[in-house]
Design a protein around this motif. Structure first.
Motif, mmCIF file in Angstrom:
data_model
loop_
_atom_site.group_PDB
_atom_site.id
_atom_site.type_symbol
_atom_site.label_atom_id
_atom_site.label_comp_id
_atom_site.label_asym_id
_atom_site.label_seq_id
_atom_site.Cartn_x
_atom_site.Cartn_y
_atom_site.Cartn_z
ATOM 1 N N ILE A 73 0.464 -1.206 0.239
ATOM 2 C CA ILE A 73 0.078 0.215 -0.251
ATOM 3 C C ILE A 73 1.313 1.795 -0.142
ATOM 4 O O ILE A 73 0.483 2.602 -0.613
ATOM 5 N N ASP A 82 1.505 -6.720 -1.457
ATOM 6 C CA ASP A 82 -0.006 -7.172 -1.059
ATOM 7 C C ASP A 82 -1.309 -7.097 -1.024
ATOM 8 O O ASP A 82 -1.311 -6.999 -2.558
ATOM 9 N N SER A 83 -2.557 -7.304 -1.387
ATOM 10 C CA SER A 83 -3.560 -6.634 -2.056
ATOM 11 C C SER A 83 -3.983 -5.637 -2.622
ATOM 12 O O SER A 83 -4.120 -5.590 -3.946
ATOM 13 N N SER A 84 -2.884 -4.796 -2.616
ATOM 14 C CA SER A 84 -2.586 -3.258 -3.083
ATOM 15 C C SER A 84 -2.046 -3.843 -3.974
ATOM 16 O O SER A 84 -2.216 -2.781 -5.162
ATOM 17 N N LEU A 138 -1.050 -6.203 -5.535
ATOM 18 C CA LEU A 138 -1.524 -6.953 -6.486
ATOM 19 C C LEU A 138 -2.931 -6.688 -7.162
ATOM 20 O O LEU A 138 -2.466 -6.323 -8.646
ATOM 21 N N ALA A 139 -3.392 -5.467 -7.079
ATOM 22 C CA ALA A 139 -4.654 -4.485 -7.563
ATOM 23 C C ALA A 139 -3.827 -3.850 -8.386
ATOM 24 O O ALA A 139 -4.544 -3.348 -9.650
#
Lengths: 111, 148
Positions: A22, A54-56, A58-59
């Motif tokens: 992030i 993290d998912s950020s 990946l996004a």
């Protein structure tokens, strides 16, 4: 986080050094958006030196892929650590991205 | 205050010493709290894979609490409680938001959602932790990871 971009004709090889999370994702996106604005059609993201995503992160990679697809560009991701790769598998992003073991194979399959 | 008595599967951990931390809803706090909890986890395991999962799940849960739960309102707090007992790390993250129903979250792995820019955090937590539970309101998540 560091990002080095190596141009080989119409191919851009992006070496990311650090974490894609992030905190760093906005800078990574900004750097890659510059390539995308030039409509670079072949990009390799080399994750040799990336220990954490993290998912950020990946996004951000999904967003870059979507933008590339909009003008017919193609992206490959290479040199993932087993742990980072497991995140792609859990989220099924391994089906979306063209993931190859190493940079040379990415170059060869682009040729 | 987080009520352990309501947490069925955490009852067995009730003998542990817990640490409670309250943080403001600021992104900069995420790494600080994960570093604290990882320091504790690192005293009990050297498994890099488990420590990776723990860090990721803490950061995803706290980020969700700050961004989605508290709408990044700096006046709102996130309460975190954690500890180790019987070889397991437990972490509870609670925000001051309205809560959400995790069962209605779109599955990020479905073809229609795979290109979405968000929605993978909870999915990762559910897959990487050994036990996960939400309270009924949906503003509190409890996570357990075995350390040995």
């Amino acid at each position: 986080m560091g990002l080095r971009i190596e141009m080989k004709n119409d191919l851009a090889i992006c070496h990311i050094d650090g974490e894609i999370d992030i905190n760093t994702s906005p800078d990574i996106k900004k750097s890659l958006d510059k390539l995308l604005s030039k409509k670079v059609v072949k990009i390799i993201i080399n994750l040799t030196k990336v220990s954490y995503v993290d998912s950020s992160g990946l996004a951000t990679l999904v967003e870059i892929l979507k933008n590339m697809r909009s003008y017919g560009g193609k992206m490959k991701i290479s040199n993932m650590s087993p742990k980072v790769k497991s995140l792609f598998e859990i989220t099924k992003l391994d089906r979306l991205f063209d993931i190859v073991p190493d940079e040379q194979e990415a170059i060869n399959t682009f040729a | 205050m987080i009520n352990f008595a309501k947490l069925g599967f955490i009852k067995k951990l009730s003998g542990s010493e817990s640490t409670e931390v309250t943080i403001p809803s600021e992104i900069a706090q995420i790494r600080k709290i994960s570093t604290k909890i990882l320091a504790l986890a690192g005293e009990h395991t050297k498994k890099e894979s488990a420590l990776f999962d723990i860090r990721l799940c803490i950061e995803e849960a706290v980020r969700n609490a700050i961004v989605h739960g508290n709408n990044s309102d700096h006046r709102k707090k996130v309460m975190i409680e954690y500890g180790v007992s019987s070889g397991s790390l437990y972490i509870i993250v609670e925000d001051q938001g309205k809560g959400f129903d995790y069962k209605t979250l779109p599955n990020p792995t479905h073809e229609k959602n795979i290109l979405r820019n968000s929605g993978r955090g909870v999915h990762l937590i559910l897959n990487l932790m050994d036990a996960v539970e939400f309270n009924e309101r949906g503003n509190r998540i409890k996570m357990i990871k075995r350390l040995r």
